[in-house]
Each structure stands twice: as C-alpha cells, then as structure tokens.
Design a protein around this motif. Sequence first.
Motif, PDB file in Angstrom:
ATOM      1  N   VAL A   1     -42.946  34.857 -17.008  1.00  0.00           N
ATOM      2  CA  VAL A   1     -42.862  35.145 -18.429  1.00  0.00           C
ATOM      3  C   VAL A   1     -44.288  35.180 -18.975  1.00  0.00           C
ATOM      4  O   VAL A   1     -45.073  34.269 -18.724  1.00  0.00           O
ATOM      5  CB  VAL A   1     -42.029  34.073 -19.169  1.00  0.00           C
ATOM      6  CG1 VAL A   1     -41.961  34.372 -20.657  1.00  0.00           C
ATOM      7  CG2 VAL A   1     -40.630  33.960 -18.566  1.00  0.00           C
ATOM      8  N   TYR A   2     -44.591  36.234 -19.714  1.00  0.00           N
ATOM      9  CA  TYR A   2     -45.921  36.414 -20.290  1.00  0.00           C
ATOM     10  C   TYR A   2     -45.803  36.488 -21.803  1.00  0.00           C
ATOM     11  O   TYR A   2     -44.891  37.130 -22.327  1.00  0.00           O
ATOM     12  CB  TYR A   2     -46.556  37.721 -19.781  1.00  0.00           C
ATOM     13  CG  TYR A   2     -46.737  37.761 -18.294  1.00  0.00           C
ATOM     14  CD1 TYR A   2     -47.930  37.359 -17.708  1.00  0.00           C
ATOM     15  CD2 TYR A   2     -45.713  38.204 -17.461  1.00  0.00           C
ATOM     16  CE1 TYR A   2     -48.101  37.396 -16.330  1.00  0.00           C
ATOM     17  CE2 TYR A   2     -45.879  38.249 -16.082  1.00  0.00           C
ATOM     18  CZ  TYR A   2     -47.077  37.841 -15.532  1.00  0.00           C
ATOM     19  OH  TYR A   2     -47.239  37.882 -14.172  1.00  0.00           O
ATOM     20  N   GLY A   3     -46.742  35.833 -22.497  1.00  0.00           N
ATOM     21  CA  GLY A   3     -46.746  35.879 -23.951  1.00  0.00           C
ATOM     22  C   GLY A   3     -47.707  34.869 -24.531  1.00  0.00           C
ATOM     23  O   GLY A   3     -48.688  34.487 -23.903  1.00  0.00           O
ATOM     24  N   ILE A   4     -47.392  34.430 -25.749  1.00  0.00           N
ATOM     25  CA  ILE A   4     -48.205  33.457 -26.469  1.00  0.00           C
ATOM     26  C   ILE A   4     -47.302  32.294 -26.849  1.00  0.00           C
ATOM     27  O   ILE A   4     -46.261  32.490 -27.489  1.00  0.00           O
ATOM     28  CB  ILE A   4     -48.833  34.098 -27.718  1.00  0.00           C
ATOM     29  CG1 ILE A   4     -49.788  35.211 -27.285  1.00  0.00           C
ATOM     30  CG2 ILE A   4     -49.556  33.063 -28.560  1.00  0.00           C
ATOM     31  CD1 ILE A   4     -50.300  36.064 -28.411  1.00  0.00           C
TER      32      ILE A   4
ATOM     33  N   LYS B   1     -54.602  31.438 -23.296  1.00  0.00           N
ATOM     34  CA  LYS B   1     -55.330  30.606 -22.337  1.00  0.00           C
ATOM     35  C   LYS B   1     -55.865  31.420 -21.167  1.00  0.00           C
ATOM     36  O   LYS B   1     -56.850  31.054 -20.545  1.00  0.00           O
ATOM     37  CB  LYS B   1     -54.432  29.481 -21.816  1.00  0.00           C
ATOM     38  CG  LYS B   1     -54.092  28.480 -22.899  1.00  0.00           C
ATOM     39  CD  LYS B   1     -53.267  27.356 -22.353  1.00  0.00           C
ATOM     40  CE  LYS B   1     -52.959  26.375 -23.481  1.00  0.00           C
ATOM     41  NZ  LYS B   1     -52.133  25.280 -23.026  1.00  0.00           N
ATOM     42  N   SER B   2     -55.184  32.497 -20.851  1.00  0.00           N
ATOM     43  CA  SER B   2     -55.567  33.332 -19.719  1.00  0.00           C
ATOM     44  C   SER B   2     -55.311  34.789 -20.105  1.00  0.00           C
ATOM     45  O   SER B   2     -54.207  35.307 -19.922  1.00  0.00           O
ATOM     46  CB  SER B   2     -54.731  32.935 -18.499  1.00  0.00           C
ATOM     47  OG  SER B   2     -55.023  33.759 -17.415  1.00  0.00           O
ATOM     48  N   ALA B   3     -56.336  35.433 -20.651  1.00  0.00           N
ATOM     49  CA  ALA B   3     -56.189  36.824 -21.096  1.00  0.00           C
ATOM     50  C   ALA B   3     -55.751  37.699 -19.929  1.00  0.00           C
ATOM     51  O   ALA B   3     -56.243  37.537 -18.808  1.00  0.00           O
ATOM     52  CB  ALA B   3     -57.499  37.332 -21.668  1.00  0.00           C
ATOM     53  N   PRO B   4     -54.817  38.608 -20.176  1.00  0.00           N
ATOM     54  CA  PRO B   4     -54.349  39.476 -19.092  1.00  0.00           C
ATOM     55  C   PRO B   4     -55.461  40.408 -18.625  1.00  0.00           C
ATOM     56  O   PRO B   4     -56.181  40.964 -19.443  1.00  0.00           O
ATOM     57  CB  PRO B   4     -53.207  40.263 -19.746  1.00  0.00           C
ATOM     58  CG  PRO B   4     -53.493  40.220 -21.202  1.00  0.00           C
ATOM     59  CD  PRO B   4     -54.207  38.936 -21.456  1.00  0.00           C
ATOM     60  N   ASP B   5     -55.592  40.532 -17.326  1.00  0.00           N
ATOM     61  CA  ASP B   5     -56.618  41.440 -16.820  1.00  0.00           C
ATOM     62  C   ASP B   5     -56.065  42.855 -16.755  1.00  0.00           C
ATOM     63  O   ASP B   5     -54.865  43.083 -16.893  1.00  0.00           O
ATOM     64  CB  ASP B   5     -57.158  40.976 -15.464  1.00  0.00           C
ATOM     65  CG  ASP B   5     -56.118  40.980 -14.359  1.00  0.00           C
ATOM     66  OD1 ASP B   5     -55.120  41.738 -14.450  1.00  0.00           O
ATOM     67  OD2 ASP B   5     -56.291  40.239 -13.384  1.00  0.00           O
TER      68      ASP B   5
ATOM     69  N   LEU C   1     -56.001  46.019 -25.376  1.00  0.00           N
ATOM     70  CA  LEU C   1     -54.958  44.998 -25.251  1.00  0.00           C
ATOM     71  C   LEU C   1     -55.461  43.782 -24.482  1.00  0.00           C
ATOM     72  O   LEU C   1     -55.076  42.651 -24.787  1.00  0.00           O
ATOM     73  CB  LEU C   1     -53.713  45.572 -24.575  1.00  0.00           C
ATOM     74  CG  LEU C   1     -52.893  46.552 -25.403  1.00  0.00           C
ATOM     75  CD1 LEU C   1     -51.778  47.152 -24.548  1.00  0.00           C
ATOM     76  CD2 LEU C   1     -52.323  45.905 -26.640  1.00  0.00           C
ATOM     77  N   SER C   2     -56.304  44.011 -23.511  1.00  0.00           N
ATOM     78  CA  SER C   2     -56.862  42.894 -22.751  1.00  0.00           C
ATOM     79  C   SER C   2     -57.741  42.020 -23.645  1.00  0.00           C
ATOM     80  O   SER C   2     -57.729  40.801 -23.532  1.00  0.00           O
ATOM     81  CB  SER C   2     -57.663  43.427 -21.560  1.00  0.00           C
ATOM     82  OG  SER C   2     -58.085  42.375 -20.741  1.00  0.00           O
TER      83      SER C   2
ATOM     84  N   SER D   1     -53.032  39.305 -28.442  1.00  0.00           N
ATOM     85  CA  SER D   1     -51.988  39.034 -29.435  1.00  0.00           C
ATOM     86  C   SER D   1     -51.233  40.311 -29.801  1.00  0.00           C
ATOM     87  O   SER D   1     -50.160  40.252 -30.395  1.00  0.00           O
ATOM     88  CB  SER D   1     -52.597  38.444 -30.709  1.00  0.00           C
ATOM     89  OG  SER D   1     -53.165  37.196 -30.444  1.00  0.00           O
ATOM     90  N   MET D   2     -51.792  41.445 -29.447  1.00  0.00           N
ATOM     91  CA  MET D   2     -51.182  42.723 -29.783  1.00  0.00           C
ATOM     92  C   MET D   2     -50.205  43.211 -28.704  1.00  0.00           C
ATOM     93  O   MET D   2     -49.576  44.255 -28.846  1.00  0.00           O
ATOM     94  CB  MET D   2     -52.291  43.761 -29.990  1.00  0.00           C
ATOM     95  CG  MET D   2     -51.857  44.957 -30.765  1.00  0.00           C
ATOM     96  SD  MET D   2     -53.231  45.974 -31.321  1.00  0.00           S
ATOM     97  CE  MET D   2     -54.248  46.103 -29.877  1.00  0.00           C
TER      98      MET D   2
END
Length: 121
Positions: free
Chosen positions: A5-8, A35-39, A84-85, A89-90
């Motif tokens: 699961v990915y999100g905030i 905590k870990s920005a998507p690459d 987006l990376s 939040s977007m």
Amino acid sequence: MELKVYGIKNCNTMKKTFDFLEGEGIVYEFTDYKKSAPDAGLLVKFADKVGFEKLINKKGLTYRKLDGEEKTQLESEDSALALLSKKSSMIKRPILQFPDGEIMMGFDPEAIKEKIDSIDK
C-alpha cells in the motif's frame, strides 16, 4: 508476497484504507511517500499499469497550488512523473499493489475484498 500500500499516512482516505485492511485481517506493507519519496522506477511501473494521468490527484491542494508551468509538466509522462516524485502529495491515494502485480487506485472496499479473495483461491 503481501499486499503493498502506497500513500501518505495522515490522509483521511488512507486512514479508511488502513482501518478496512486491518478489519479484514489483510496483511500489508505500507510505504509513506512523506518518509520515502517514490522514485522514478516505481512511478513508471504504476504508469505502465494504469497510465500516468491516473496517478495525478487533481482534487488535492498540492495540484491546486501548481503554477501554469508546473501544470504544463503534467501533460507529458516523463515530466509528470518527475514532478510527482518531487511533489508526492499529488499522487492519488491509496495505490494498492497486489501480489499478482495488479494495481488498484483509490479506496474501494468491495473491489479490494474481491481482489484479495480471488488471489487467496
């Protein structure tokens, strides 16, 4: 392999997602974009499955605060994924990646349960 699961973490939709998954006893691994920005590699994988346009949350405050130049960057996949990376939040939330590799975006309890049930069989 378990559900990813990915999100905030502090997003209301994410809280509903967590409550649902835990209530159903579904084991998951959570990645918090704060905590870990998507690459770029991860975003490319998502975009390949659902299209880069669907990754963009146009209802959120982050999108509404973009200037014209940044909104123009969202028209092309490469520049959109780079933005987006940086502005995670977007990204629409949640993004669920199932053990079979399928991606589901947004909180839809019935669809999530149906997909989990089909994998467990």
